[in-house]
Design a protein around this motif. Structure first.
Motif, PDB file in Angstrom:
ATOM      1  N   THR A   1       0.867  -1.177   0.000  1.00 49.51           N
ATOM      2  CA  THR A   1       0.000   0.000   0.000  1.00 49.51           C
ATOM      3  C   THR A   1       0.903   1.226   0.000  1.00 49.51           C
ATOM      4  OG1 THR A   1      -1.814  -1.077   1.176  1.00 49.51           O
ATOM      5  CG2 THR A   1      -1.739   1.317   1.283  1.00 49.51           C
ATOM      6  N   ILE A   2       0.536   2.221  -0.793  1.00 48.25           N
ATOM      7  CA  ILE A   2       1.323   3.461  -0.885  1.00 48.25           C
ATOM      8  C   ILE A   2       0.394   4.624  -0.587  1.00 48.25           C
ATOM      9  CG2 ILE A   2       2.859   4.853  -2.319  1.00 48.25           C
ATOM     10  CD1 ILE A   2       3.101   2.328  -4.148  1.00 48.25           C
ATOM     11  N   VAL A   3       0.814   5.485   0.333  1.00 46.74           N
ATOM     12  CA  VAL A   3       0.020   6.682   0.653  1.00 46.74           C
ATOM     13  C   VAL A   3       0.885   7.922   0.425  1.00 46.74           C
ATOM     14  CG1 VAL A   3      -1.460   5.489   2.302  1.00 46.74           C
ATOM     15  CG2 VAL A   3       0.630   6.592   3.103  1.00 46.74           C
ATOM     16  N   GLY A   4       0.233   8.988  -0.029  1.00 51.09           N
ATOM     17  CA  GLY A   4       0.941  10.244  -0.264  1.00 51.09           C
ATOM     18  C   GLY A   4       0.068  11.420   0.117  1.00 51.09           C
ATOM     19  N   VAL A   5       0.718  12.491   0.570  1.00 49.78           N
ATOM     20  CA  VAL A   5       0.009  13.697   0.998  1.00 49.78           C
ATOM     21  C   VAL A   5       0.739  14.915   0.442  1.00 49.78           C
ATOM     22  CG1 VAL A   5      -0.630  15.131   2.974  1.00 49.78           C
ATOM     23  CG2 VAL A   5      -0.901  12.651   3.095  1.00 49.78           C
ATOM     24  N   GLY A   6      -0.028  15.869  -0.096  1.00 49.63           N
ATOM     25  CA  GLY A   6       0.542  17.115  -0.588  1.00 49.63           C
ATOM     26  C   GLY A   6       0.112  18.290   0.263  1.00 49.63           C
ATOM     27  N   ILE A   7       1.020  19.241   0.459  1.00 49.71           N
ATOM     28  CA  ILE A   7       0.720  20.494   1.153  1.00 49.71           C
ATOM     29  C   ILE A   7       0.903  21.624   0.140  1.00 49.71           C
ATOM     30  CG2 ILE A   7       1.321  22.016   3.069  1.00 49.71           C
ATOM     31  CD1 ILE A   7       0.236  19.324   3.973  1.00 49.71           C
ATOM     32  N   GLY A   8      -0.202  22.302  -0.184  1.00 54.64           N
ATOM     33  CA  GLY A   8      -0.156  23.333  -1.218  1.00 54.64           C
ATOM     34  C   GLY A   8      -0.434  22.790  -2.604  1.00 54.64           C
ATOM     35  N   ILE A   9      -0.490  21.482  -2.741  1.00 55.54           N
ATOM     36  CA  ILE A   9      -0.773  20.823  -4.024  1.00 55.54           C
ATOM     37  C   ILE A   9      -2.250  20.443  -4.055  1.00 55.54           C
ATOM     38  CG2 ILE A   9      -0.262  18.813  -5.468  1.00 55.54           C
ATOM     39  CD1 ILE A   9       2.559  18.830  -4.251  1.00 55.54           C
ATOM     40  N   GLN A  10      -2.941  20.867  -5.108  1.00 58.03           N
ATOM     41  CA  GLN A  10      -4.382  20.588  -5.192  1.00 58.03           C
ATOM     42  C   GLN A  10      -4.682  19.174  -5.696  1.00 58.03           C
ATOM     43  OE1 GLN A  10      -3.399  23.925  -6.731  1.00 58.03           O
ATOM     44  NE2 GLN A  10      -3.461  24.356  -4.534  1.00 58.03           N
ATOM     45  N   GLU A  11      -3.824  18.642  -6.560  1.00 62.82           N
ATOM     46  CA  GLU A  11      -4.046  17.293  -7.090  1.00 62.82           C
ATOM     47  C   GLU A  11      -2.719  16.537  -7.087  1.00 62.82           C
ATOM     48  OE1 GLU A  11      -5.626  13.866  -8.385  1.00 62.82           O
ATOM     49  OE2 GLU A  11      -6.802  15.630  -7.818  1.00 62.82           O
ATOM     50  N   LEU A  12      -2.639  15.526  -6.221  1.00 65.00           N
ATOM     51  CA  LEU A  12      -1.449  14.688  -6.124  1.00 65.00           C
ATOM     52  C   LEU A  12      -1.783  13.307  -6.678  1.00 65.00           C
ATOM     53  CD1 LEU A  12       1.504  14.423  -4.974  1.00 65.00           C
ATOM     54  CD2 LEU A  12       0.441  13.447  -2.927  1.00 65.00           C
ATOM     55  N   ASP A  13      -0.919  12.778  -7.526  1.00 66.55           N
ATOM     56  CA  ASP A  13      -1.138  11.453  -8.109  1.00 66.55           C
ATOM     57  C   ASP A  13       0.063  10.558  -7.829  1.00 66.55           C
ATOM     58  OD1 ASP A  13      -3.696  11.827  -9.311  1.00 66.55           O
ATOM     59  OD2 ASP A  13      -2.745  13.046 -10.864  1.00 66.55           O
ATOM     60  N   ILE A  14      -0.208   9.253  -7.719  1.00 71.61           N
ATOM     61  CA  ILE A  14       0.833   8.244  -7.493  1.00 71.61           C
ATOM     62  C   ILE A  14       0.702   7.159  -8.548  1.00 71.61           C
ATOM     63  CG2 ILE A  14       1.855   6.591  -5.890  1.00 71.61           C
ATOM     64  CD1 ILE A  14       0.608   8.048  -3.589  1.00 71.61           C
ATOM     65  N   GLN A  15       1.849   6.726  -9.060  1.00 72.50           N
ATOM     66  CA  GLN A  15       1.900   5.580  -9.960  1.00 72.50           C
ATOM     67  C   GLN A  15       2.949   4.592  -9.443  1.00 72.50           C
ATOM     68  OE1 GLN A  15       2.565   7.734 -13.737  1.00 72.50           O
ATOM     69  NE2 GLN A  15       0.605   6.904 -14.439  1.00 72.50           N
ATOM     70  N   PHE A  16       2.683   3.316  -9.676  1.00 70.45           N
ATOM     71  CA  PHE A  16       3.548   2.245  -9.196  1.00 70.45           C
ATOM     72  C   PHE A  16       4.005   1.432 -10.407  1.00 70.45           C
ATOM     73  CE2 PHE A  16       3.698  -1.766  -6.298  1.00 70.45           C
ATOM     74  CZ  PHE A  16       5.068  -1.587  -6.100  1.00 70.45           C
ATOM     75  N   PHE A  17       5.336   1.358 -10.631  1.00 69.94           N
ATOM     76  CA  PHE A  17       5.890   0.681 -11.802  1.00 69.94           C
ATOM     77  C   PHE A  17       6.827  -0.450 -11.385  1.00 69.94           C
ATOM     78  CE2 PHE A  17       5.015   4.992 -13.277  1.00 69.94           C
ATOM     79  CZ  PHE A  17       4.499   4.811 -14.549  1.00 69.94           C
ATOM     80  N   THR A  18       7.064  -1.329 -12.337  1.00 69.04           N
ATOM     81  CA  THR A  18       8.156  -2.293 -12.220  1.00 69.04           C
ATOM     82  C   THR A  18       8.927  -2.270 -13.531  1.00 69.04           C
ATOM     83  OG1 THR A  18       8.798  -4.565 -11.682  1.00 69.04           O
ATOM     84  CG2 THR A  18       6.870  -4.293 -13.083  1.00 69.04           C
ATOM     85  N   GLN A  19      10.198  -2.641 -13.464  1.00 65.08           N
ATOM     86  CA  GLN A  19      11.047  -2.674 -14.658  1.00 65.08           C
ATOM     87  C   GLN A  19      12.008  -3.858 -14.532  1.00 65.08           C
ATOM     88  OE1 GLN A  19      13.143   0.987 -15.397  1.00 65.08           O
ATOM     89  NE2 GLN A  19      13.516   0.515 -17.542  1.00 65.08           N
ATOM     90  N   PRO A  20      11.499  -5.077 -14.755  1.00 62.99           N
ATOM     91  CA  PRO A  20      12.331  -6.272 -14.592  1.00 62.99           C
ATOM     92  C   PRO A  20      13.553  -6.286 -15.501  1.00 62.99           C
ATOM     93  CG  PRO A  20      10.008  -6.842 -14.797  1.00 62.99           C
ATOM     94  CD  PRO A  20      10.134  -5.406 -15.158  1.00 62.99           C
ATOM     95  N   VAL A  21      13.389  -5.751 -16.732  1.00 63.01           N
ATOM     96  CA  VAL A  21      14.497  -5.688 -17.682  1.00 63.01           C
ATOM     97  C   VAL A  21      14.964  -4.232 -17.771  1.00 63.01           C
ATOM     98  CG1 VAL A  21      15.246  -6.159 -20.041  1.00 63.01           C
ATOM     99  CG2 VAL A  21      13.488  -7.602 -18.965  1.00 63.01           C
TER     100      VAL A  21
END
Length: 206
Positions: free
Chosen positions: A128-148
């Motif tokens: 699980t990943i949580v994020g919080v912004g201060i002064g940011i109206q829209e915060l987005d999170i993406q989760f990647f993998t790069q096996p190669v």
């Protein structure tokens, strides 16, 4: 006697005339270059066209010229202390019973900038990943993998929330579980989609 004097006088006159002719300078034609340079040459004088002026353009590149960066400025988590209480409260709601994976990470964002954090995705673990912004109206999170390493990264999950808080694998949907028995390198990307300020995030695992 008179005839001898006559011939003598004639000879003197001829010599004088010959000397006079040799000492008189020959008439020369005016130099066309001089006439053309005067600006008003006589009619019929050929003047070569003046050479075209050479224009040199110098392009100066300022050494201080910079391009806006797409990467946020990473800052110590303590510098984002204002976001820590909110992030901890969000984690209690969205990741109950889970343990932090490493420490929190934070950045100073301009709108549109991103901040990346690498993690190791363990086999069979749930995240699980949580994020919080201060002064940011829209915060987005993406989760990647790069096996190669040479291949493009593969998107595993992205948050569907709106506003200054973002969550992947929250309580409502359940944590994101590695579907394979293999570990892989992972990457979390925070983005200030709208607004400017600081943002912090934490990965939790169980």
């Amino acid at each position: 006697m008179k005839r001898t004097a006559f011939f003598a006088l004639a000879s003197v006159a001829a010599v004088a005339a010959l000397v006079a002719c040799s000492s008189t300078p020959e008439a020369t034609e005016p130099d066309p270059t001089t006439l053309c340079a005067s600006g008003s040459p006589p009619p019929g004088t050929f003047c070569a066209p003046a050479p075209l002026a050479t224009v040199t353009t110098t392009v100066t590149t300022s050494a201080t010229q910079t391009t806006a960066s797409t990467s946020a400025t990473a800052i110590p988590a303590l510098a984002a202390a204002a976001a820590t209480p909110v992030m901890q409260g969000l984690a209690m709601q969205e990741a109950p019973g889970m343990q932090p994976e490493g420490g929190p990470f934070a950045g100073q964002f301009q709108e549109g900038q991103t901040l990346e954090q690498t993690i190791n995705i363990s086999p069979g673990k749930c995240y699980t990943i949580v994020g919080v912004g201060i002064g940011i109206q829209e915060l987005d999170i993406q989760f990647f993998t790069q096996p190669v390493p040479q291949a493009p990264p593969v998107l595993l999950a992205s948050d569907s929330t709106t506003g200054p808080q973002a969550t992947i694998g929250g309580k409502a949907s359940g944590c994101w579980k590695n579907p394979t028995p293999l570990g892989a390198p992972g990457k979390v990307v925070l983005k200030a989609t709208k607004g400017t300020g600081i943002a912090a995030a934490q990965v939790y695992v169980k």
